[in-house]
Design an enzyme around this catalytic site. Structure first.
Site, mmCIF file in Angstrom:
data_model
loop_
_atom_site.group_PDB
_atom_site.id
_atom_site.type_symbol
_atom_site.label_atom_id
_atom_site.label_comp_id
_atom_site.label_asym_id
_atom_site.label_seq_id
_atom_site.Cartn_x
_atom_site.Cartn_y
_atom_site.Cartn_z
ATOM 1 N N LYS A 149 0.869 -1.174 0.000
ATOM 2 C CA LYS A 149 0.000 0.000 0.000
ATOM 3 C C LYS A 149 0.911 1.232 0.000
ATOM 4 O O LYS A 149 1.557 1.530 1.000
ATOM 5 C CB LYS A 149 -0.910 0.035 1.217
ATOM 6 C CG LYS A 149 -1.834 1.251 1.196
ATOM 7 C CD LYS A 149 -2.379 1.593 2.556
ATOM 8 C CE LYS A 149 -3.140 2.924 2.516
ATOM 9 N NZ LYS A 149 -2.271 4.076 2.170
ATOM 10 N N GLY A 194 7.517 5.133 8.064
ATOM 11 C CA GLY A 194 6.703 6.327 8.204
ATOM 12 C C GLY A 194 6.946 6.985 9.545
ATOM 13 O O GLY A 194 7.981 6.783 10.188
ATOM 14 N N SER A 195 5.985 7.769 9.979
ATOM 15 C CA SER A 195 6.141 8.531 11.210
ATOM 16 C C SER A 195 6.029 7.631 12.441
ATOM 17 O O SER A 195 5.426 6.555 12.399
ATOM 18 C CB SER A 195 5.076 9.623 11.292
ATOM 19 O OG SER A 195 3.797 9.058 11.539
ATOM 20 N N THR A 196 6.596 8.104 13.539
ATOM 21 C CA THR A 196 6.541 7.349 14.783
ATOM 22 C C THR A 196 5.106 7.197 15.269
ATOM 23 O O THR A 196 4.711 6.123 15.741
ATOM 24 C CB THR A 196 7.399 8.039 15.855
ATOM 25 O OG1 THR A 196 8.780 7.967 15.444
ATOM 26 C CG2 THR A 196 7.259 7.365 17.205
ATOM 27 N N THR A 244 2.293 7.121 13.518
ATOM 28 C CA THR A 244 1.599 6.109 12.721
ATOM 29 C C THR A 244 2.149 4.724 13.032
ATOM 30 O O THR A 244 1.400 3.744 13.073
ATOM 31 C CB THR A 244 1.728 6.417 11.223
ATOM 32 O OG1 THR A 244 1.240 7.736 10.969
ATOM 33 C CG2 THR A 244 0.940 5.426 10.394
ATOM 34 N N GLY A 245 3.438 4.629 13.268
ATOM 35 C CA GLY A 245 4.041 3.352 13.621
ATOM 36 C C GLY A 245 3.433 2.746 14.879
ATOM 37 O O GLY A 245 3.285 1.526 14.988
ATOM 38 N N GLU A 277 10.334 1.298 10.553
ATOM 39 C CA GLU A 277 11.403 2.292 10.347
ATOM 40 C C GLU A 277 10.724 3.640 10.466
ATOM 41 O O GLU A 277 9.971 4.058 9.582
ATOM 42 C CB GLU A 277 12.050 2.091 8.967
ATOM 43 C CG GLU A 277 13.423 2.736 8.853
ATOM 44 C CD GLU A 277 13.350 4.174 8.369
ATOM 45 O OE1 GLU A 277 13.419 5.078 9.237
ATOM 46 O OE2 GLU A 277 13.219 4.402 7.172
ATOM 47 N N CYS A 324 14.339 10.511 6.906
ATOM 48 C CA CYS A 324 14.341 10.161 8.316
ATOM 49 C C CYS A 324 15.734 10.279 8.917
ATOM 50 O O CYS A 324 15.867 10.624 10.098
ATOM 51 C CB CYS A 324 13.786 8.754 8.513
ATOM 52 S SG CYS A 324 14.577 7.508 7.480
ATOM 53 N N GLU A 379 11.167 16.679 15.120
ATOM 54 C CA GLU A 379 11.630 16.409 13.757
ATOM 55 C C GLU A 379 10.892 17.330 12.792
ATOM 56 O O GLU A 379 9.681 17.227 12.624
ATOM 57 C CB GLU A 379 11.374 14.950 13.391
ATOM 58 C CG GLU A 379 11.823 14.590 11.985
ATOM 59 C CD GLU A 379 11.483 13.159 11.608
ATOM 60 O OE1 GLU A 379 12.264 12.554 10.861
ATOM 61 O OE2 GLU A 379 10.442 12.650 12.057
#
Length: 484
Positions: free
Chosen positions: A183, A234-236, A238-239, A256, A290, A388
């Site tokens: 996706k 992706g972002s932390t 969303t992770g 990651e 990143c 960030e």
């Protein structure tokens, strides 16, 4: 649901239409969504918005294909992957131009190298089998460690390096015997859809599927019982959602995530000679990576001269449309990120921090352009230091004592990468060993390779990519004990 015949596109042009790749077929969707060129702010294409049913079909096809694909000899899968790399190479210019159009990065200095590295990565990964390890062998006993495929891997990929970061996942997953459903980010779906379309002419049906669509597809993928592993970049924040969703079926997860990487320029550094590396380490891809340098610590003894030289170098770099061969820095990729980076600028100004370059956005200019902005010695608790930015802003922070610089660098919830710069390599390495990061560079930046594990500490991720460690995370370690 309708299928279309596969056709060969010109090597340098591809204007669509774009299709989902499911079960070896190119499929249309009932709905579509806009894809915006960030250099113009205008819609230039439509991407298919896959439905929950189409994603389900892709997962089912991948599960079906897994049986035959995993049963192939390694050399047979290797031939498939090399053939895929050959086919991608035929479309190299087309993919690079598409990447610039949807992502914004300069064509010759960033988009073409991204596509080239992706193709090379597939070939290199295909050449690296994971051998059976003999743990014990005696006259009457044999213990072997095998690395067997997991099943269907779900990949969720980001918008900053949409080709590279996707194919980084595809190659090790497929060569290990897994199948995959990708996706892509809805901000940059086209290049992924295109390499998915190309794959259908080379790979067996169901081995690699690409389903674009909205964020609602993510939870379906991460929580699906037939997905054995999720590989997410992706972002932390969303992770964290991905991890929660995957917990329901206890599937394997590699994350990651974000970073707030620091570069420490030691007191003995030949700082003038390394300014280009530091600048591009921070501002390359418009600061949207990143492992970009997000905090730049320089010693007080040369702080003023360093800032002047850094600004002088920055002024030489042209901001603009990535198709202009004289442009070095493109736009921020999407309106959401543009607004986020603007909020950093607003915060910097509201708190009276010193901007020595940039800071003002030309609101009359179309597209999502933010000029390179250099902030001189903001406080350690400033938002631009603590968070960030993921944009073309770099804070240059003064330190007096190396111990203090190390402590400030480590005082972060992130721990992805970092770098240390100094003439005395031994001393620089000693500092590097003490940084709480997944990877650290000494007198270089952003050197990556298929054999170098890539991952983060703390909230910068879970697991690794690349290297033996990363490749093995696409497998199940299976211990076979044999009494002779």
């Amino acid at each position: 649901m309708s299928s279309v015949n596969k056709s060969t596109q010109p090597a340098t042009l591809f204007d669509g239409p774009y299709y989902l790749s499911i079960a070896g077929k190119l499929l249309a969707s009932k709905d579509s969504f806009d894809v915006v060129n960030p250099a113009t702010g205008k819609v230039f294409a439509k991407a298919p918005s896959g439905t929950a049913g189409q994603l389900e079909e892709a997962i089912t096809a991948a599960k079906t294909a897994f049986k035959a694909w995993s049963a192939l000899k390694y050399e047979e899968r290797q031939q498939y992957l090399n053939a895929y790399a050959d086919e991608l190479e035929k479309h190299r210019d087309q993919l690079a131009r598409l990447l610039t159009e949807e992502q914004g990065k300069p064509l010759t200095t960033m988009a073409e190298p991204e596509v080239d590295q992706s193709i090379s990565w597939i070939r290199q990964i295909a050449a690296r089998p994971i051998p059976v390890e003999i743990l014990e062998e005696t006259d009457d006993h044999l213990v072997e460690l095998h690395h067997t495929p997991l099943g269907v891997v779900g990949a969720i990929t980001p918008w900053n390096f949409p080709v590279l970061l996707a194919l980084w996942k595809v190659a090790p997953a497929l060569i290990a015997g897994n199948t995959m459903v990708i996706k892509p980010s809805p901000f940059t779906p086209l290049s992924t859809l295109r390499f998915g379309q190309i794959a259908q002419s080379v790979l067996p049906a169901g081995v690699l599927s690409v389903v674009s669509g909205g964020n609602e597809l993510g939870p379906q993928l991460t929580g699906h019982p037939d997905i054995a592993k999720i590989s997410f970049t992706g972002s932390t924040e969303t992770g964290k959602h991905v991890l929660r969703s995957a917990a329901g079926t206890i599937k394997r997860v590699t994350l990651e995530l974000g970073g707030n990487d620091a570069a420490i320029v030691l007191p003995d550094a030949d700082y003038r000679s390394i300014i280009p590396q530091l600048f591009w380490g921070a501002i390359g891809n418009s600061g949207q990576w990143c492992v970009g340098i997000k905090r730049l610590y320089v010693h007080r003894s040369f702080h003023r001269e360093f800032v002047e030289a850094f600004v002088d170098y920055a002024k030489q770099q042209k901001l603009g449309d990535g198709f202009d061969p004289t442009v070095a820095i493109g736009p921020v990729q999407n309106k959401m990120q543009f607004d986020k980076v603007k909020s950093f600028l607003d915060d910097i100004k509201a708190n009276g921090q010193k901007i020595v370059l940039g800071g003002d956005i030309d609101e009359s200019r179309p597209g999502y352009f933010i000029p390179v902005t250099v902030v001189d010695n903001p406080s350690e608790n400033a938002r631009i230091v603590q968070e960030e930015q993921f944009g073309p802003i770099v804070p240059i922070i003064v330190y007096d004592d190396v111990e203090d610089a190390i402590e400030r660098t480590n005082n972060s919830p992130f721990g992805l990468g970092g770098s240390v710069w100094g003439r005395d390599t031994k001393a620089a390495v000693a500092v590097a060993y003490r940084l709480e990061t997944g990877m650290v560079w000494v007198n270089e930046i952003h050197t990556l390779g298929v054999d170098f594990p890539f991952g983060g500490h703390k909230q910068s991720g879970l697991g690794t990519e690349h290297g033996n460690e990363g490749r093995q995370l696409f497998t199940n370690p299976k211990t076979v004990l044999i009494r002779k």
